[in-house]
Write a protein that holds these residues in place. Structure first.
Motif, PDB file in Angstrom:
ATOM      1  N   ASP A  41       0.841  -1.204   0.000  1.00  0.00           N
ATOM      2  CA  ASP A  41       0.000   0.000   0.000  1.00  0.00           C
ATOM      3  C   ASP A  41       0.872   1.249   0.000  1.00  0.00           C
ATOM      4  O   ASP A  41       2.100   1.176   0.072  1.00  0.00           O
ATOM      5  CB  ASP A  41      -0.941   0.000   1.212  1.00  0.00           C
ATOM      6  N   ARG A  42       0.208   2.388  -0.054  1.00  0.00           N
ATOM      7  CA  ARG A  42       0.925   3.671  -0.120  1.00  0.00           C
ATOM      8  C   ARG A  42       1.741   3.928   1.147  1.00  0.00           C
ATOM      9  O   ARG A  42       2.840   4.488   1.101  1.00  0.00           O
ATOM     10  CB  ARG A  42      -0.071   4.798  -0.361  1.00  0.00           C
ATOM     11  N   LYS A  43       1.230   3.515   2.293  1.00  0.00           N
ATOM     12  CA  LYS A  43       1.961   3.726   3.543  1.00  0.00           C
ATOM     13  C   LYS A  43       3.329   3.059   3.483  1.00  0.00           C
ATOM     14  O   LYS A  43       4.336   3.625   3.935  1.00  0.00           O
ATOM     15  CB  LYS A  43       1.157   3.181   4.722  1.00  0.00           C
ATOM     16  N   MET A  44       3.388   1.862   2.905  1.00  0.00           N
ATOM     17  CA  MET A  44       4.672   1.168   2.776  1.00  0.00           C
ATOM     18  C   MET A  44       5.587   1.866   1.776  1.00  0.00           C
ATOM     19  O   MET A  44       6.808   1.864   1.949  1.00  0.00           O
ATOM     20  CB  MET A  44       4.454  -0.286   2.361  1.00  0.00           C
TER      21      MET A  44
ATOM     22  N   ASP B 158       5.801   5.066   1.354  1.00  0.00           N
ATOM     23  CA  ASP B 158       6.377   6.198   2.085  1.00  0.00           C
ATOM     24  C   ASP B 158       7.399   5.753   3.129  1.00  0.00           C
ATOM     25  O   ASP B 158       8.312   6.513   3.472  1.00  0.00           O
ATOM     26  CB  ASP B 158       5.263   7.006   2.756  1.00  0.00           C
ATOM     27  N   SER B 159       7.271   4.536   3.637  1.00  0.00           N
ATOM     28  CA  SER B 159       8.227   4.045   4.636  1.00  0.00           C
ATOM     29  C   SER B 159       9.585   3.744   4.019  1.00  0.00           C
ATOM     30  O   SER B 159      10.600   3.725   4.713  1.00  0.00           O
ATOM     31  CB  SER B 159       7.685   2.789   5.322  1.00  0.00           C
TER      32      SER B 159
ATOM     33  N   ARG C  12      14.676   6.005   1.829  1.00  0.00           N
ATOM     34  CA  ARG C  12      14.674   6.385   3.238  1.00  0.00           C
ATOM     35  C   ARG C  12      15.836   5.694   3.946  1.00  0.00           C
ATOM     36  O   ARG C  12      16.388   4.704   3.462  1.00  0.00           O
ATOM     37  CB  ARG C  12      13.362   5.954   3.904  1.00  0.00           C
TER      38      ARG C  12
ATOM     39  N   ARG D 283       1.436  -7.775   3.363  1.00  0.00           N
ATOM     40  CA  ARG D 283       0.725  -7.254   4.540  1.00  0.00           C
ATOM     41  C   ARG D 283       0.986  -8.131   5.757  1.00  0.00           C
ATOM     42  O   ARG D 283       1.152  -7.626   6.874  1.00  0.00           O
ATOM     43  CB  ARG D 283      -0.777  -7.163   4.252  1.00  0.00           C
TER      44      ARG D 283
END
Length: 350
Positions: A72-75, A77-78, A105, A134
């Motif tokens: 997902d998008r959260k991953m 950004d991580s 990152r 997930r």
């Protein structure tokens, strides 16, 4: 090491299988899994030691970067800093067969990026892959699940040929849909640059991003490639392969002449060709030495079966192989990129 294979028939009913895979990944182990492109060999993408095991299992050079697969998008950004260009690609093509090269990152180990300050991030369009990611709870670093330099696997059975005894778990999700690896796009600047062609084609990207460039290394310049899978020889069958490129009306004669020349030397010849050409050459090449990749011009069908055709000859006594080249429009660019690399650049024009 004993390798288990779990066949996924129902994602929801087989939640324990994903919990098992997630536990292995979080514990530093490796899991082979399906995507819409090819099968991947996954490890915890934030665990440098686990990712080092990928290189060992594949025999992959350690300066060849790995792609991080996310759910997902959260991953996303991580793992990376999303640029304005990447935002457009995310919205248009993700989940999908596309990898974005982005500034990484600090959580991403330097050891998986080949010493670069960027990392490839991809959100696969495969429900099984995303369910596994997930369950792991972290981005999953994964190249193709094959011995380095060999054709990439598009079924769990082919994965097992290379990885049985090397990894604890293979997740079987059936045949892959596209059959060639994702399009890799450098998204660090203002212009999209294709570093590796795939099912998201240049034409598709131009509709979203405007101008799209091809990396100089992709078109033959003597530069250091920036993308995973482009620095070393890949996709090679065991017998030497030469591609023959030309108009359909010239191919039958050209193939016949080359086949006869090799047979007169005492060599056993195999061919990788379209359905149309296979019918014309069936009188001079035994059926068991003909690998058909699909109808001429049907790039999606050819892409889906190209690696299978290359592996077809692994257990055949062929001394020399000839392949029918395709045109390079649309997905044909990706097909010929892989086919040409499998031939070590040997292409004959007629």
């Amino acid at each position: 090491m004993k390798t288990r294979t779990i066949k996924i028939e129902d994602i929801h009913a087989q939640a324990e299988a994903f919990e098992d895979a997630g536990k292995i990944l979080r514990g530093g182990g490796l899991v082979a899994f399906p995507t819409e492109t090819v099968y991947g060999l996954g490890a915890d993408g934030f665990n440098a030691e686990a990712c080092a095991d990928i290189y060992r299992a594949k025999g992959r050079p350690s300066d060849n970067p790995l792609i991080l697969h996310v759910a997902d998008r959260k991953m996303v950004d991580s793992a990376a800093i999303v640029t304005p260009l990447a935002e457009k690609i995310l919205a248009a093509f993700c989940p999908g067969p596309v990898t974005m090269i982005l500034p990484k990152r600090d959580a991403v180990p330097d050891s998986i990026t080949g010493g670069l300050g960027t990392v490839g991030v991809r959100m696969p369009d495969n429900d099984i892959a995303r369910a596994m990611i997930r369950a792991a709870g972290v981005p999953v670093a994964a190249p193709s699940a094959n011995i380095s330099g060999r054709p990439s696997p598009t079924t769990a059975e082919i994965v097992a040929e290379d990885m049985d005894g090397r990894i604890p778990l293979i997740i079987d999700g059936g045949p892959c849909r596209f059959g060639v690896e994702s399009t890799i796009i450098d998204c660090t600047g203002d212009t999209a640059v294709i570093l590796r062609p795939g099912a998201v084609t240049r034409e598709m990207l131009e509709e979203i991003c405007g101008s799209v460039a091809l990396d100089p290394a992709l078109v033959g310049a003597d530069t250091v490639p920036k993308a995973p899978g482009m620095k070393y020889t890949h996709y090679a069958p065991k017998a030497p392969l030469t591609l023959i490129h030309g108009a359909p009306e010239k191919l039958e004669k050209a193939f016949a002449e080359e086949i006869q020349r090799e047979q007169e030397k005492g060599n056993t010849v195999g061919i990788i060709v379209s359905e149309e050409l296979s019918e014309k050459l069936g009188q001079i090449v035994p059926k068991e030495l003909i690998a058909v990749y699909g109808p001429r011009g049907d790039y999606y069908e050819i892409a889906a079966h190209l690696y299978e055709a290359l592996r077809f000859f692994d257990n055949k006594k062929a001394d020399v192989l000839f392949g029918e080249a395709t045109e390079e429009d649309g997905l044909g660019l990706a097909v010929m990129n892989r086919f040409r690399k499998s031939a070590g650049g040997r292409v004959m024009f007629v």
